[in-house]
Design a protein around this motif. Structure first.
Motif, PDB file in Angstrom:
ATOM      1  N   TRP A 251     -24.857  40.211  29.392  1.00 46.85           N
ATOM      2  CA  TRP A 251     -24.276  38.855  29.493  1.00 46.85           C
ATOM      3  C   TRP A 251     -23.063  38.731  28.576  1.00 46.85           C
ATOM      4  CZ3 TRP A 251     -25.700  34.374  26.017  1.00 46.85           C
ATOM      5  CH2 TRP A 251     -25.086  33.191  26.428  1.00 46.85           C
ATOM      6  N   LEU A 252     -23.212  39.209  27.342  1.00 43.74           N
ATOM      7  CA  LEU A 252     -22.116  39.097  26.376  1.00 43.74           C
ATOM      8  C   LEU A 252     -20.921  39.960  26.762  1.00 43.74           C
ATOM      9  CD1 LEU A 252     -24.013  39.016  22.986  1.00 43.74           C
ATOM     10  CD2 LEU A 252     -22.680  37.193  24.025  1.00 43.74           C
TER      11      LEU A 252
ATOM     12  N   PHE B 116     -12.309  32.633  24.653  1.00 41.87           N
ATOM     13  CA  PHE B 116     -12.714  33.532  25.736  1.00 41.87           C
ATOM     14  C   PHE B 116     -11.957  33.211  27.009  1.00 41.87           C
ATOM     15  CE2 PHE B 116     -15.245  30.716  28.416  1.00 41.87           C
ATOM     16  CZ  PHE B 116     -15.512  29.662  27.567  1.00 41.87           C
ATOM     17  N   GLU B 117     -11.859  34.218  27.843  1.00 39.59           N
ATOM     18  CA  GLU B 117     -11.306  34.059  29.172  1.00 39.59           C
ATOM     19  C   GLU B 117     -12.373  34.534  30.139  1.00 39.59           C
ATOM     20  OE1 GLU B 117      -8.321  32.843  29.941  1.00 39.59           O
ATOM     21  OE2 GLU B 117      -7.449  32.728  27.933  1.00 39.59           O
ATOM     22  N   GLU B 118     -12.113  34.373  31.424  1.00 40.62           N
ATOM     23  CA  GLU B 118     -13.167  34.689  32.381  1.00 40.62           C
ATOM     24  C   GLU B 118     -13.651  36.144  32.280  1.00 40.62           C
ATOM     25  OE1 GLU B 118     -11.772  34.262  36.344  1.00 40.62           O
ATOM     26  OE2 GLU B 118      -9.888  35.259  35.949  1.00 40.62           O
ATOM     27  N   GLU B 119     -12.764  37.027  31.818  1.00 43.63           N
ATOM     28  CA  GLU B 119     -13.188  38.421  31.744  1.00 43.63           C
ATOM     29  C   GLU B 119     -14.060  38.689  30.517  1.00 43.63           C
ATOM     30  OE1 GLU B 119     -10.174  37.308  31.410  1.00 43.63           O
ATOM     31  OE2 GLU B 119      -8.950  38.432  29.975  1.00 43.63           O
ATOM     32  N   ASP B 120     -14.076  37.746  29.575  1.00 42.50           N
ATOM     33  CA  ASP B 120     -14.852  37.956  28.353  1.00 42.50           C
ATOM     34  C   ASP B 120     -16.273  37.430  28.474  1.00 42.50           C
ATOM     35  OD1 ASP B 120     -12.676  38.925  26.693  1.00 42.50           O
ATOM     36  OD2 ASP B 120     -11.893  36.894  26.799  1.00 42.50           O
ATOM     37  N   PHE B 121     -16.411  36.295  29.158  1.00 46.24           N
ATOM     38  CA  PHE B 121     -17.666  35.588  29.016  1.00 46.24           C
ATOM     39  C   PHE B 121     -17.856  34.603  30.158  1.00 46.24           C
ATOM     40  CE2 PHE B 121     -20.051  31.975  27.089  1.00 46.24           C
ATOM     41  CZ  PHE B 121     -21.222  32.668  26.842  1.00 46.24           C
ATOM     42  N   GLN B 122     -19.094  34.506  30.648  1.00 50.09           N
ATOM     43  CA  GLN B 122     -19.429  33.541  31.701  1.00 50.09           C
ATOM     44  C   GLN B 122     -20.323  32.457  31.124  1.00 50.09           C
ATOM     45  OE1 GLN B 122     -18.621  33.747  35.061  1.00 50.09           O
ATOM     46  NE2 GLN B 122     -17.347  35.531  34.666  1.00 50.09           N
ATOM     47  N   PRO B 123     -19.775  31.272  30.908  1.00 56.33           N
ATOM     48  CA  PRO B 123     -20.608  30.242  30.282  1.00 56.33           C
ATOM     49  C   PRO B 123     -21.586  29.552  31.240  1.00 56.33           C
ATOM     50  CG  PRO B 123     -18.369  29.437  30.602  1.00 56.33           C
ATOM     51  CD  PRO B 123     -18.399  30.826  31.123  1.00 56.33           C
ATOM     52  N   MET B 124     -21.451  29.768  32.542  1.00 57.89           N
ATOM     53  CA  MET B 124     -22.312  29.080  33.515  1.00 57.89           C
ATOM     54  C   MET B 124     -23.795  29.290  33.227  1.00 57.89           C
ATOM     55  SD  MET B 124     -21.532  27.534  36.504  1.00 57.89           S
ATOM     56  CE  MET B 124     -22.241  28.287  37.968  1.00 57.89           C
TER      57      MET B 124
ATOM     58  N   ILE C 125     -16.867  39.298  21.927  1.00 63.01           N
ATOM     59  CA  ILE C 125     -16.562  37.866  22.038  1.00 63.01           C
ATOM     60  C   ILE C 125     -17.346  37.042  21.018  1.00 63.01           C
ATOM     61  CG2 ILE C 125     -18.202  37.659  23.991  1.00 63.01           C
ATOM     62  CD1 ILE C 125     -15.097  35.508  23.384  1.00 63.01           C
ATOM     63  N   LEU C 126     -18.589  37.426  20.764  1.00 65.17           N
ATOM     64  CA  LEU C 126     -19.386  36.615  19.838  1.00 65.17           C
ATOM     65  C   LEU C 126     -18.837  36.715  18.413  1.00 65.17           C
ATOM     66  CD1 LEU C 126     -21.778  34.777  19.377  1.00 65.17           C
ATOM     67  CD2 LEU C 126     -23.213  36.767  19.073  1.00 65.17           C
ATOM     68  N   SER C 127     -18.484  37.913  17.973  1.00 62.64           N
ATOM     69  CA  SER C 127     -17.992  38.020  16.597  1.00 62.64           C
ATOM     70  C   SER C 127     -16.591  37.429  16.472  1.00 62.64           C
ATOM     71  CB  SER C 127     -18.029  39.469  16.103  1.00 62.64           C
ATOM     72  OG  SER C 127     -17.367  40.322  16.975  1.00 62.64           O
ATOM     73  N   ARG C 128     -15.794  37.525  17.541  1.00 60.69           N
ATOM     74  CA  ARG C 128     -14.478  36.882  17.503  1.00 60.69           C
ATOM     75  C   ARG C 128     -14.644  35.368  17.377  1.00 60.69           C
ATOM     76  NH1 ARG C 128     -11.768  37.561  22.453  1.00 60.69           N
ATOM     77  NH2 ARG C 128     -13.120  39.127  23.375  1.00 60.69           N
TER      78      ARG C 128
ATOM     79  N   LEU D 149      -4.111  30.853  14.889  1.00 60.18           N
ATOM     80  CA  LEU D 149      -5.410  31.440  14.547  1.00 60.18           C
ATOM     81  C   LEU D 149      -6.244  31.645  15.805  1.00 60.18           C
ATOM     82  CD1 LEU D 149      -6.342  29.364  11.371  1.00 60.18           C
ATOM     83  CD2 LEU D 149      -5.592  31.742  11.457  1.00 60.18           C
ATOM     84  N   GLN D 150      -6.195  30.657  16.688  1.00 55.91           N
ATOM     85  CA  GLN D 150      -6.969  30.762  17.920  1.00 55.91           C
ATOM     86  C   GLN D 150      -6.492  31.942  18.764  1.00 55.91           C
ATOM     87  OE1 GLN D 150      -6.575  27.384  20.489  1.00 55.91           O
ATOM     88  NE2 GLN D 150      -8.240  28.020  21.823  1.00 55.91           N
ATOM     89  N   VAL D 151      -5.174  32.097  18.869  1.00 59.77           N
ATOM     90  CA  VAL D 151      -4.626  33.190  19.669  1.00 59.77           C
ATOM     91  C   VAL D 151      -5.101  34.538  19.121  1.00 59.77           C
ATOM     92  CG1 VAL D 151      -2.515  34.387  20.348  1.00 59.77           C
ATOM     93  CG2 VAL D 151      -2.607  31.901  20.432  1.00 59.77           C
ATOM     94  N   CYS D 152      -5.141  34.646  17.805  1.00 60.43           N
ATOM     95  CA  CYS D 152      -5.594  35.903  17.198  1.00 60.43           C
ATOM     96  C   CYS D 152      -7.048  36.206  17.581  1.00 60.43           C
ATOM     97  CB  CYS D 152      -5.473  35.851  15.687  1.00 60.43           C
ATOM     98  SG  CYS D 152      -3.771  35.863  15.149  1.00 60.43           S
ATOM     99  N   GLY D 153      -7.791  35.187  17.979  1.00 61.03           N
ATOM    100  CA  GLY D 153      -9.179  35.409  18.376  1.00 61.03           C
ATOM    101  C   GLY D 153      -9.337  35.865  19.816  1.00 61.03           C
ATOM    102  N   HIS D 154      -8.305  35.668  20.623  1.00 62.70           N
ATOM    103  CA  HIS D 154      -8.411  36.066  22.033  1.00 62.70           C
ATOM    104  C   HIS D 154      -8.403  37.580  22.175  1.00 62.70           C
ATOM    105  CE1 HIS D 154      -8.412  32.573  24.665  1.00 62.70           C
ATOM    106  NE2 HIS D 154      -7.784  31.934  23.701  1.00 62.70           N
ATOM    107  N   ASN D 155      -8.786  38.042  23.358  1.00 62.56           N
ATOM    108  CA  ASN D 155      -8.758  39.485  23.550  1.00 62.56           C
ATOM    109  C   ASN D 155      -7.304  39.960  23.562  1.00 62.56           C
ATOM    110  OD1 ASN D 155      -7.687  39.879  26.289  1.00 62.56           O
ATOM    111  ND2 ASN D 155      -9.573  38.908  27.004  1.00 62.56           N
ATOM    112  N   ARG D 156      -7.118  41.226  23.279  1.00 60.60           N
ATOM    113  CA  ARG D 156      -5.772  41.753  23.020  1.00 60.60           C
ATOM    114  C   ARG D 156      -4.826  41.519  24.195  1.00 60.60           C
ATOM    115  NH1 ARG D 156      -4.529  42.733  17.962  1.00 60.60           N
ATOM    116  NH2 ARG D 156      -3.354  44.658  18.291  1.00 60.60           N
TER     117      ARG D 156
END
Lengths: 107, 717
Positions: free
Chosen positions: B116-117, B167-175, B360-363, B441-448
């Motif tokens: 899931w993660l 997160f973006e759709e490729e990182d995580f599915q919150p549904m 994603i969780l640690s980010r 700061l938020q941008v630095c948390g996104h995937n590369r």
């Protein structure tokens, strides 16, 4: 691809009349509910929108039903717009309710 | 549909049911197949006004394994049994489970959580575990407590990730697909609010089981008690992991030591869990189910949206446990952000953390740990209105400016601040900085991969801020009666340059540039950005030292003139290293081009000016001015007639210089060691080239990014 969507039938020869006859009949079914059974047993109910020579059928606002086992009716799964390849079609039924319900696929 | 329609079997129908319709079906199969023969090959029959080829293209194709999610339900498999059916059929034990069975179920659930993660849907991962559908019907107390805790844990994870918004759709599915995370009210088919379990109750239940299991471990025989203690470790891990995440997510009543202790405990337990992974029941070979009992991969297939493309493979158990172990390590590392006192080091920490491509969780945790509730919410709040005075990030930024350039406007008791007008100017400016810096700061948390575009957007916001910084500086200098000093401008320029550099370098890391484009990318970095960054740092140091002298003088100033402090010495040095590296590449690339070693695009498809403009478009901010293509051409013109040997030697010198600068660093980290290796290798390669090695070969050189993500090793083939 040729697009006959807005073409008018052209009754030039007898042969042509035959051809357009099939098309005209198909055209009458457009925007009417179809019930298609597929080779894997699933049943799709949706509005007939489009077909071609290979019987690939496009249904709009389509729902999927699993073949009911033991009489219980199952929840449909809403699929939306689907294309059913002709080779996977087992049977086609049309909704002949009077007056015919037409479902337009509107924007 | 019953009256409990939303929670039927713990599942939910995603869309409302169509109203009652009666049909009168008439078979037309043979007619239909007869009529379609009248169509030409490729001809479409359709209602031309309402439906065309364009609409046809967006239909999902039935019986296509990639598009048709419902197809998997009909692979000749019997219909998957739900919890009650499986229990009735004797396929699901809810009592008298062997410890090995429990370990198997728990480990498989952990594998599902990891899947899931990694971006899969809950419905296809964790909720393929039937026990989670009816946790309150489970009789075995350990399993029941565990299942309830999983609900809580999932909710906490989702909460953490949702708050951080990185997160973006490729990182995580919150549904959630109708499963009520956080509470688990299903009992049978009805919703029962009285079964709601609070956080405290959940933790207490786990603790109770832990003690129970430890007791069993002590009393049993050798073989059995190792199983019981393996199980106890899993329950203990679940509890501590949940508690630690709770502390991270709800940072209000945190006590730091607790969280660190909990995470350390998690690491300990993970060691035991990994060591005892073999003691649980193992998945049957070639089976999709992560455990022989309790998991039904197809159970939620009908819940998936129509175009859901994939069938999820659950991560293999050992890899998943490894993932958990590393995740705990990453969370422990993220915790260190709490000791970053100033914005400067915090930003470095964020960028460094991102480089490690954390999960994603640690980010997300890192975001929440630095700023409560999160940089994302700070940014959106700042957009809706000016932040309240003494806002956390505003104070952090104020300190950052003070540390960086020490402007008189931020020195207490300075005559400048006493005029209300300047004070208001400065406060307004800082307030307006909150949003862009929170976004940074938020941008630095996104995937590369996602960072690049977001950096480009951010530069726009910084540009407006620069305008403002300039006028604040003018007002402050005017009030102080001193010459013009760009305090706020320098501080902002430093950050703008860093974002610009990050933007350009990310294109190398993401392999967006072609080799024939490299030369102007490296040229821009070498000739301008790094140079400007060095001078911005230098200016900041001068201004800050001026400030210190100012306050010293006021305090009586009899003390001996303090030695000029150079807090950014190392950073300035690194800039020079990078600048030299870029210079080396640039010269080598021009020489390669002159010797015909680089494949150029066919001239009729080529327009370097357009490509250049596109590559540097986001850099068009106020200061520094963007360097345009015609300027690039003018500046690099002379090099087109240079002898390639001279260029190779020039590049050689740059790499040599970078190397000797790097060698002055006394405590080299991994980054420095990697750069050193690249600089050394490229030095040798360019030396060979200058000596005429492979002069007539037109085989393109290779650029190998395996040692460093931005700075490649040049390889001659």
């Amino acid at each position: 691809m040729t697009d006959t969507g807005s073409e008018q039938p052209q009754p030039d020869t007898v042969k042509d009349i035959d051809i357009t006859d099939g098309k005209a009949k198909l055209r009458k079914w457009l925007n009417v509910n179809f019930r298609i059974e597929m080779t894997d047993g699933r049943v799709l109910i949706g509005v007939f929108l489009c077909t071609d020579r290979d019987a690939n059928v496009i249904l709009g606002a389509c729902s999927e039903y699993l073949k009911s086992s033991g009489g219980e009716t199952e929840e449909p799964r809403v699929l939306g717009l689907v294309m059913v390849p002709g080779r996977h079609i087992v049977s086609i039924q049309i909704d002949d309710t009077n007056p015919p319900q037409k479902f337009y696929y509107d924007e | 549909m019953g009256d409990n329609d939303d929670y039927d079997d713990g599942t939910m129908d995603l869309l409302s049911v169509s109203p009652e319709v009666t049909y009168n079906w008439v078979d037309i199969t043979s007619d239909f197949f007869k009529y379609i023969q009248d169509l030409q090959l490729g001809e479409l029959l359709h209602d031309g006004h309402l439906f065309g080829l364009f609409e046809a293209m967006s239909a999902i194709e039935m019986m296509d394994p990639k598009m048709d999610a419902g197809m998997m339900c009909n692979r000749g498999n019997p219909k998957p049994l739900n919890f009650q059916q499986a229990v009735a059929a004797g396929k699901l034990k809810i009592d008298d489970l062997e410890p090995s069975e429990l370990i198997g179920i728990i480990d498989a659930t952990m594998a599902c959580i990891v899947s899931w993660l990694e971006g899969h849907s809950l419905a296809q991962t964790v909720f393929t575990n039937l026990y989670l559908h009816q946790p309150h019907l489970i009789i075995n107390k350990t399993l029941k407590a565990y299942c309830i805790a999983v609900y809580k844990l999932l909710d906490c994870i989702r909460d953490c990730i949702n708050k951080a918004q990185v997160f973006e759709e490729e990182d995580f599915q919150p549904m959630g697909y109708g499963y009520r995370l956080g509470s688990n009210p299903q009992s049978g088919n009805t919703y029962d609010a009285s079964l709601e379990v609070s956080e405290q109750r959940c933790i207490a239940m786990l603790r109770e089981q832990e003690e129970e299991l430890n007791k069993k471990a002590r009393s049993g025989e050798d073989e059995a008690n190792s199983l019981w203690s393996a199980l106890a470790a899993r329950i203990r891990f679940t509890r501590m992991f949940y508690q630690a995440l709770l502390l991270i997510t709800k940072r209000d009543s945190q006590s730091g030591a607790d969280c660190v202790a909990l995470l350390n405990g998690c690491s300990e337990m993970m060691k035991v869990i990994i060591k005892t992974a073999g003691k649980g029941t193992q998945p049957i070979e070639n089976s999709d189910s992560p455990n022989p009992m309790g998991f039904e991969p197809m159970i939620n297939q009908r819940l998936l949206p129509p175009t859901f493309p994939r069938y999820t493979r659950i991560k293999p158990r050992l890899e998943a446990l490894q993932y958990f172990d590393e995740q705990v390590t990453r969370l422990r590392h993220a915790w260190k952000i709490t000791s970053c006192t100033n914005f400067h080091t915090a930003l470095d920490f964020f960028m460094e953390f991102s480089r490690q491509r954390a999960c994603i969780l640690s980010r997300s945790a890192l975001q929440l740990l630095y700023l409560s509730p999160s940089p994302a919410s700070t940014a959106s709040l700042a957009q809706s209105g000016p932040p309240r005075p003494h806002h956390a990030l505003l104070e952090i930024l104020r300190d950052s400016v003070k540390n960086f350039v020490n402007p008189p406007a931020l020195t207490p008791k300075s005559p400048v601040v006493s005029t209300p007008q300047t004070r208001e100017f400065v406060e307004n400016f800082l307030a307006r900085c909150v949003r862009p810096f929170a976004v940074l700061l938020q941008v630095c948390g996104h995937n590369r991969a996602r960072q690049r575009d977001k950096f480009a957007l951010l530069l726009d916001e910084f540009a407006t801020l620069q305008d403002e910084a300039e006028s604040v500086d003018a007002v402050v200098s005017g009030a102080a009666g001193s010459g013009p000093r760009a305090y706020f401008g320098t501080w902002l320029l430093y950050h703008v340059l860093r974002v610009m550099i990050a933007y350009l370098l990310s294109g190398l890391e993401l392999e967006l540039y072609s080799v024939h484009e490299y030369h102007y990318i490296f040229w821009y970095l070498y000739e301008f950005l790094y140079g400007w960054l060095v001078s911005a740092l230098g200016r900041a140091e001068t201004l800050a030292n001026e400030g210190t002298r100012r306050s010293d003088a006021k305090r009586g100033g009899t003390r001996k003139q303090k030695k000029r402090s150079r807090p950014y010495a190392r950073e300035g040095l690194m800039c020079q290293v990078m600048q030299n590296m870029c210079g080396g590449y640039y010269k080598a690339l021009v020489a390669f081009k002159l010797q015909g070693k680089i494949r150029q695009p066919q001239s009729e498809f080529d327009n370097e000016a357009v490509r250049y403009k596109h590559r540097f478009a986001p850099l068009s901010v106020l200061t520094p001015p963007q360097v345009h293509y015609h300027e690039f051409c003018e500046m690099t013109q002379p090099l087109q007639y240079e002898n390639p040997v001279i260029l190779y030697l020039g590049g050689c010198k740059h790499f040599q210089q970078a190397r000797s600068l790097l060698e002055t660093i006394t405590t080299p980290d991994q980054e420095i060691t990697d750069l050193l290796k690249v600089a050394k290798t490229n030095f040798v390669v360019l030396k060979l080239l200058a000596g005429g090695h492979k002069r007539d070969s037109t085989t393109p050189p290779e650029f190998d990014f395996s040692v460093h993500r931005h700075f490649p090793i040049i390889k001659l083939v």
